[in-house]
Design an enzyme around this catalytic site. Structure first.
Site: not given
Length: 390
Positions: A72, A200, A292, A296, A385
């Site tokens: 991704h 998100y 979450p 991580k 990220y």
């Protein structure tokens, strides 16, 4: 029985450590209180940083990952009707890989079986002894018999509720914790993802996440109060609520189907320091937990394991040098606190808190505006990220 490193816990962190050590010629035995099917049945993370992929390469278990993992290059954020795609490759030249924790665990289990390394499942009443002495050992019960495992070191990879951290004297540890007033209701279903990348989202009803495990299996999450009960959420109710929180153009792409699993996970931030006490070393959830939101948890565990493997390799291959062992906790905690900060930032920005006021709403909007209007702000998120430096 005697070994060099006793590893407590056969989750992905314990298995990864065992595989790396075995490839380096360091003998190890893994003790797990549950059976293998139970370990594989835990539905957890699915987003791997490049650091974690590097660790799996080091362990020699990337054949399936390379064939089935989905790179991704970015992810999509939706904030109260506004949307923005964070382009990881453009901003920091890195990506993440979608590959489920269940698959990671299975790959490590099979690799360990192939080399004939010892994993003892259904080991009950595990107890750690003399961790502050020259000759630590572990006792456990199996098939009605009490067994003893002598070792040089013990690696505690047995999670938040495991025996390892509890063995360390309370006055040695300093604990930091933040408990959040909500949980994530998660659903796993064999349906194609609604979007090629993760979404998100923050809506008036709360946070949602559209995630995936493969091109045919999706994982969705909804922010819910801790008072909610899984049995009150039918599949129909879950799908309706999810689509009501999404942008209309995203909701129309949701393919519904029967759930494979539903659960509610409370969110918390937790760190204990130090991560080493004499001959005992903590790794993964035994030492820290992150919400979450930032993906991580498994990734931090993997970096702990690589730091610990480095330390043991230094000890056994460099005339019993203790430099790596002595520096283990500090090395881990530097990365741990960076990930805790990022996970806290993501959680605070994307969730609705019961005590939010008008000021909080403006601050959350300002945080999102930074993604919209500042390449530096977006780059910082992308860097965190995809993974802080190892």
């Amino acid at each position: 029985m005697k070994t060099q490193v006793a590893i407590i816990g056969a989750g992905p962190s314990g298995l990864l450590l065992g595989q790396i050590l075995s490839k380096s010629g360091i003998d190890n035995v893994i003790l797990e209180r549950k059976d293998g099917d139970y370990v594989l049945g835990r539905i957890r993370a699915g987003v791997l940083e490049s650091v974690t992929v590097d660790g799996l390469k080091r362990a020699g278990v990337t054949k399936n990952l390379e064939a089935e993992g989905i790179p991704h290059d970015g992810c999509k954020f939706v904030f109260n009707g506004q949307e923005y795609r964070v382009d990881f490759e453009k901003l920091v030249g890195r990506h993440v890989t979608v590959y489920g924790q269940t698959e990671v665990t299975r790959d490590l289990m099979e690799a360990r079986a192939e080399i004939g390394a010892t994993t003892i499942y259904d080991a009950s009443n595990v107890a750690l002894h003399d961790v502050d002495g020259a000759a630590p050992y572990v006792t456990y019960e199996k098939d009605g018999q009490t067994h003893r495992l002598d070792c040089d070191f013990i690696a505690g990879c047995d999670g938040f509720h495991g025996v390892s951290r509890q063995t360390i004297p309370a006055d040695v540890l300093t604990t930091y914790e933040r408990v959040y007033p909500f949980g994530w209701l998660g659903m796993l279903a064999d349906v194609p993802p609604c979007h090629e990348e993760l979404i998100y989202g923050k809506s008036e009803q709360g946070f949602y996440l559209c995630s995936q495990r493969s091109k045919t299996r999706s994982r969705y999450y909804l922010q819910v109060p801790l008072t909610e009960k899984v049995e009150d959420w039918s599949d129909e109710r879950f799908w309706d609520e999810l689509k009501s929180r999404m942008l209309p153009e995203d909701a129309k792409n949701v393919v519904t189907g029967p759930s494979l699993e539903k659960s509610i996970a409370p969110l918390r931030s937790f760190v204990t320091e130090p991560m080493r006490y004499k001959k005992l070393f903590l790794a993964g959830d035994a030492a820290h937990i992150v919400p979450p939101t930032g993906a991580k948890g498994l990734n931090l565990a993997a970096s702990d394991v690589m730091y610990l493997a480095d330390a043991f390799e230094d000890y056994y291959h460099n005339d019993h040098s203790e430099a790596g062992i002595d520096g283990y906790s500090a090395r881990c905690l530097k990365r741990v606190w960076g990930a805790e900060r990022f996970s806290w930032y993501m959680t605070k920005m994307m969730h609705s808190f019961t005590d939010d006021d008008a000021w909080d709403a403006k601050m959350k909007q300002a945080e999102f505006n930074q993604l919209l209007n500042s390449e530096y702000g977006a780059k910082l998120l992308a860097e965190n990220y995809t993974g802080l430096p190892y």
